[in-house]
Write a protein that holds these residues in place. Structure first.
Motif, short mmCIF file in Angstrom:
data_model
loop_
_atom_site.label_atom_id
_atom_site.label_comp_id
_atom_site.label_asym_id
_atom_site.label_seq_id
_atom_site.Cartn_x
_atom_site.Cartn_y
_atom_site.Cartn_z
N VAL A 1 6.38 -30.12 70.48
CA VAL A 1 5.05 -30.52 70.03
C VAL A 1 4.71 -29.83 68.71
CG1 VAL A 1 3.65 -28.75 71.21
CG2 VAL A 1 2.72 -31.03 70.83
N ILE A 2 5.25 -28.64 68.48
CA ILE A 2 5.07 -28.00 67.17
C ILE A 2 5.71 -28.85 66.08
CG2 ILE A 2 5.79 -26.00 65.78
CD1 ILE A 2 5.40 -24.27 68.24
N ALA B 1 -2.91 -29.82 72.40
CA ALA B 1 -2.52 -29.74 71.00
C ALA B 1 -2.55 -31.11 70.34
CB ALA B 1 -1.12 -29.13 70.88
N VAL B 2 -2.05 -32.13 71.03
CA VAL B 2 -2.06 -33.49 70.46
C VAL B 2 -3.49 -33.99 70.29
CG1 VAL B 2 -1.36 -35.88 70.84
CG2 VAL B 2 0.22 -34.03 71.39
N LEU B 3 -4.34 -33.76 71.29
CA LEU B 3 -5.74 -34.17 71.18
C LEU B 3 -6.41 -33.46 70.02
CD1 LEU B 3 -8.24 -35.66 72.21
CD2 LEU B 3 -8.60 -33.77 73.82
N SER B 4 -6.20 -32.18 69.88
CA SER B 4 -6.80 -31.43 68.77
C SER B 4 -6.30 -31.94 67.43
CB SER B 4 -6.49 -29.94 68.93
OG SER B 4 -6.95 -29.43 70.15
N MET B 5 -5.01 -32.26 67.34
CA MET B 5 -4.45 -32.80 66.09
C MET B 5 -5.09 -34.13 65.73
SD MET B 5 -0.51 -33.98 65.36
CE MET B 5 -0.71 -35.37 66.48
N SER C 1 -16.63 -28.52 61.93
CA SER C 1 -15.84 -29.30 62.88
C SER C 1 -14.39 -29.43 62.40
CB SER C 1 -16.45 -30.69 63.07
OG SER C 1 -16.51 -31.39 61.83
N TRP C 2 -14.16 -29.54 61.13
CA TRP C 2 -12.80 -29.61 60.57
C TRP C 2 -12.03 -28.34 60.91
CZ3 TRP C 2 -9.86 -27.02 56.89
CH2 TRP C 2 -8.82 -27.72 56.27
N TRP C 3 -12.66 -27.19 60.68
CA TRP C 3 -12.02 -25.91 61.00
C TRP C 3 -11.82 -25.75 62.50
CZ3 TRP C 3 -9.30 -22.92 58.05
CH2 TRP C 3 -9.56 -22.83 56.69
N PHE C 4 -12.79 -26.20 63.29
CA PHE C 4 -12.70 -26.06 64.74
C PHE C 4 -11.45 -26.75 65.28
CE2 PHE C 4 -13.49 -27.90 68.96
CZ PHE C 4 -13.71 -26.75 69.69
N TRP C 5 -11.24 -28.01 64.89
CA TRP C 5 -10.09 -28.74 65.42
C TRP C 5 -8.78 -28.23 64.84
CZ3 TRP C 5 -10.83 -30.88 69.76
CH2 TRP C 5 -12.04 -31.49 70.07
N LEU C 6 -8.80 -27.76 63.62
CA LEU C 6 -7.59 -27.16 63.04
C LEU C 6 -7.19 -25.90 63.81
CD1 LEU C 6 -5.44 -27.02 60.78
CD2 LEU C 6 -7.09 -25.69 59.43
N VAL C 7 -8.15 -25.01 64.03
CA VAL C 7 -7.87 -23.76 64.74
C VAL C 7 -7.48 -24.05 66.18
CG1 VAL C 7 -8.93 -21.65 65.62
CG2 VAL C 7 -9.30 -22.33 63.24
N LEU C 8 -8.16 -24.99 66.83
CA LEU C 8 -7.85 -25.31 68.21
C LEU C 8 -6.43 -25.89 68.34
CD1 LEU C 8 -9.09 -25.15 71.01
CD2 LEU C 8 -9.90 -27.50 70.73
N THR C 9 -6.01 -26.65 67.34
CA THR C 9 -4.63 -27.14 67.34
C THR C 9 -3.66 -25.98 67.32
OG1 THR C 9 -5.31 -29.14 66.15
CG2 THR C 9 -2.96 -28.62 66.16
N GLY C 10 -3.90 -25.01 66.44
CA GLY C 10 -3.04 -23.84 66.35
C GLY C 10 -3.01 -23.04 67.64
N VAL C 11 -4.17 -22.87 68.27
CA VAL C 11 -4.24 -22.13 69.53
C VAL C 11 -3.40 -22.81 70.61
CG1 VAL C 11 -5.78 -21.44 71.41
CG2 VAL C 11 -6.48 -21.10 69.04
#
Length: 765
Positions: free
Chosen positions: A268-269, A225-229, A243-253
């Protein structure tokens, strides 16, 4: 003048674009979103949310080398491959040793078996981690038949390596994620590599990754989550791209994953939430963005960081409830209505009268966790324990002695009584079916809870006295409301003393067969301990209905499961002779945790961090604060700073500040917790501390040119890095038997592999 010279110098290097609209002093919440930013004391303006292509391509003059270095693929690939190889090899080495149950494998391995067998159980943590453990076991050939009774039990022919290997693989990603996070925040390969080495050769991180535990799974999602953020923050100049959406969604996952393993994922949330709030505040101040654009950014984050994680988190529980559909050891922790949905439970597909009536035979279940069924038996309270009358307890299992008859207050014949329905406010008498004694209370003190009154069985064949009368109340009800089996929460108020029937949760001594104490509490506040529900209901004079119509819907069981988990978490108290620790113990590596073995003939594994790593981390926390203070004073006083110093101050305050905040969020809350705490609770915070150490030491060594001229400053930097790395490696060489196991003499005995290494008396190896 000093500031103007600094700005002029930066403009000469082609950094005019990044000087626009910068704030005075960056806060620690803002991550390193651009390579470098200037600090001006005279002008305070908002940071741009978007940038032209020229903006994104331009950086200050000193960043050119770093930018080129960052995109030099050769060192990146070599270092990353080295980190990957070292990380996986240290975690997977001797993964099958010891071939017996170690520490909490007895819990989480057993829970993995429950998923394979689809047997319902209770745990204080959300289900994702245990589901993944069960899935890993199932996919690698484990059949779910090993009982996991206690630590030390031999696995023998059972296939356990898959579950251990799964946890070890996830634990192997932690140094890799740390390397990538620090690389993004600092733009320094040396800082990233130092961080990775600290984690790769930490004996504590190795040990906690090699067993069937939730910790490596939790830390995997936290770091992901931290890496994705951080990656998402780097996309600030390319909003709404793929790529912007990818990292945003991956952070949420990954946020959903962290919370789905343990409630510690909330920390971490909170970290991601604070970062997001700061990011939106910055966007709001960018006057080149319309309010519609700001609203789009806001809604995108709501979807990606709130709605998506919430949906995934709820989905985890939906899968959990579908898979665990058979009655099991967790039934008794949940309400009767919840139990009615489990195959094999006596309430599943059962039929009984819907509303409580006089003349019925019932069982009454307390609503607290492990509150038990209202129970009595022929045994009397011993001398000196209140009145020597028949014992009334709460029993955690279904039993014939849990059955009670419901009578009107003036009905003395145990075989009579009409089938009129019982209503809120009615005065009733409960007669124990087996012994024919009435539920009774009086002013004698309870056996264990001395401020409460004793509850007994009194009378014979329905005859007793006024102390046998109880007023039934439906919680939240009004006069005349009926009592619905399974669903209604009821209380029993003693008419003579005014107290309320109560399950204390305390275990009686052997004279009480170690059952749960039942009292009459003078404190009338509604709590689960004083609330009960009617579970079994037998009355041949009334029509039966199928209990399937009373089954709770999904949202009800979701809410109930969370209430039970939260109560269970708060109820975790230290047991007699159980090892627990205090939060101040953790950063100083004061005391480890025994995973396996005690004496010299047993295979011993001891959870303890690499002392050099942990003590360097502790020193770096203080060093970081000093360096930030010096940098802040320097900037505030307007001293002329070269591009390199500006770069370092930004990395120190922004990247380092984010990691310091992560450490605090994952450490400080434990000081407020009343539940039992263990050493391993510190490991998520330790990850942030190690990343902060990598950045702090790298900047400190790079600052050698403040005192020395090249090449001497370069020598100091290289020597400092080598001393640190060799110290970590040598300490790992000394302490690695703690992780990979040892037999033979103990540390204080001659010939021990750990002889002379018990540097603190509190270490127990």
């Amino acid at each position: 003048m000093a500031k103007e010279e600094c700005i002029s110098q930066r403009n000469k290097t082609g950094d005019s674009s990044t000087l626009r609209n910068r704030k005075n002093i960056p806060t620690s919440l803002e991550t390193c979103q651009t390579p470098f930013t200037s600090v001006s004391k005279d002008k305070i303006s908002q940071t741009a949310g978007r940038s032209s292509e020229a903006d994104s391509q331009s950086s200050n003059g000193s960043s050119a080398q770093l930018f080129t270095r960052r995109h030099d693929e050769s060192p990146v690939k070599v270092l990353l491959l080295l980190v990957v190889g070292l990380s996986f090899s240290t975690r997977l080495y001797k993964i099958t040793e010891p071939p017996h149950v170690c520490w909490d494998e007895t819990h989480f391995g057993k829970m993995g078996s429950y998923y394979i067998n689809r047997t319902f159980f209770f745990d204080v943590h959300p289900p994702l981690g245990k589901m993944l453990i069960g899935l890993a076991g199932y996919m690698t050939g484990y059949d779910g038949t090993f009982p996991f009774l206690k630590p030390g039990d031999k696995y023998e022919q059972h296939n356990y390596w898959g579950m251990r290997g799964f946890c070890a693989v996830l634990g192997s990603f932690l140094p890799i994620f740390a390397y990538l996070i620090v690389l993004e925040l600092s733009r320094s390969h040396s800082a990233a590599f130092v961080t990775a080495i600290l984690l790769i050769f930490d004996t504590g991180c190795i040990t906690i990754s090699q067993y069937i535990l939730l910790d490596p799974i939790l830390m995997f999602f936290i770091m992901a989550a931290v890496l994705s953020m951080v990656k998402f923050n780097q996309q600030r100049y390319r909003p709404f791209t793929a790529s912007w959406w990818f990292w945003l969604v991956l952070t949420g996952v990954n946020l959903a994953g962290a919370l789905g393993v343990k409630f510690v994922g909330l920390f971490v949330i909170l970290l991601v939430g604070l970062n997001t709030i700061w990011d939106l505040w910055r966007l709001l101040g960018d006057l080149r963005l319309s309010l519609v654009d700001v609203a789009k950014h806001f809604l995108a984050r709501v979807v990606g960081l709130i709605l998506l994680p919430l949906f995934l988190y709820v989905t985890i529980f939906a899968v959990h409830f579908v898979v665990l559909n058979k009655s099991g050891p967790g039934d008794g922790f949940f309400s009767s209505a919840f139990q009615s949905r489990l195959l094999g439970n006596n309430l599943h597909n059962a039929s009984m009268p819907e509303y409580l009536a006089y003349g019925s035979t019932i069982t009454v279940k307390n609503l607290r966790i492990a509150g038990g069924y209202l129970h009595s038996h022929w045994h009397l309270y011993p001398e000196g324990v209140g009145s020597r009358q028949q014992q009334v307890t709460a029993y955690l299992h279904k039993d014939y002695n849990n059955l009670w008859l419901v009578h009107r207050q003036n009905d003395s014949n145990s075989q009579s009584g009409s089938s009129d329905l019982v209503r809120h406010g009615d005065i009733i008498r409960l007669e124990h079916k087996e012994t024919t004694r009435n539920l009774h209370s009086h002013l004698h003190e309870a056996p264990l809870t001395k401020k409460h009154f004793q509850v007994t069985g009194y009378g014979i064949n329905g005859t007793g006295d006024i102390n046998d009368l109880w007023q039934l109340e439906v919680c939240g009800g009004k006069k005349g409301d009926l009592v619905k089996v399974l669903r209604s929460k009821v209380r029993f108020l003693h008419r003579a003393t005014g107290c309320v029937l109560y399950s204390s949760g305390k275990t009686l001594p052997k004279w009480g067969w170690e059952q749960v104490e039942v009292t009459c509490s003078p404190y009338l506040k509604e709590t689960p301990s004083s609330q009960w529900n009617i579970e079994d209901h037998i009355n041949p004079k009334l029509p039966n209905i199928s209990l399937s119509v009373l089954k709770p819907h999904f949202l009800e069981i979701l809410l109930e499961s969370h209430i039970v988990m939260i109560r269970g978490n708060s109820g975790l108290k230290p047991k007699d002779n159980e090892m627990n620790s205090k939060p101040w113990h953790w950063p100083i590596n004061y005391q480890g945790l025994r995973f396996s073995g005690v004496n010299e003939t047993e295979y011993r594994v001891y959870l303890l961090g690499n002392p050099v790593v942990w003590w360097v981390n502790l020193a770096s926390l203080g060093l970081y604060l000093i360096m930030v203070a010096v940098a802040s004073i320097t900037i505030q006083r307007g001293f002329s700073l070269g591009p390199k110093r500006i770069e370092q101050s930004q990395v120190l305050m922004r990247g380092g500040g984010l990691l310091l905040l992560g450490w605090l969020l994952h450490y400080a809350p434990f000081y407020t917790m009343s539940r039992v705490l263990y050493y391993h609770h510190y490991f998520p915070a330790m990850l942030f501390s190690s990343m902060l150490t990598g950045i702090t030491i790298d900047i400190l060594l790079n600052s050698a040119d403040l005192l020395l001229q090249p090449p001497y400053s370069d020598w100091v930097q290289r020597v400092g890095q080598m001393v640190l790395l060799l110290s970590v490696l040598y300490s790992f060489y000394l302490f690695h038997p703690l992780s990979y196991g040892m037999t033979g003499p103990l540390a204080h005995e001659p010939g021990s592999a750990m002889a002379g290494l018990k540097w603190m008396d509190s270490w127990e190896f």
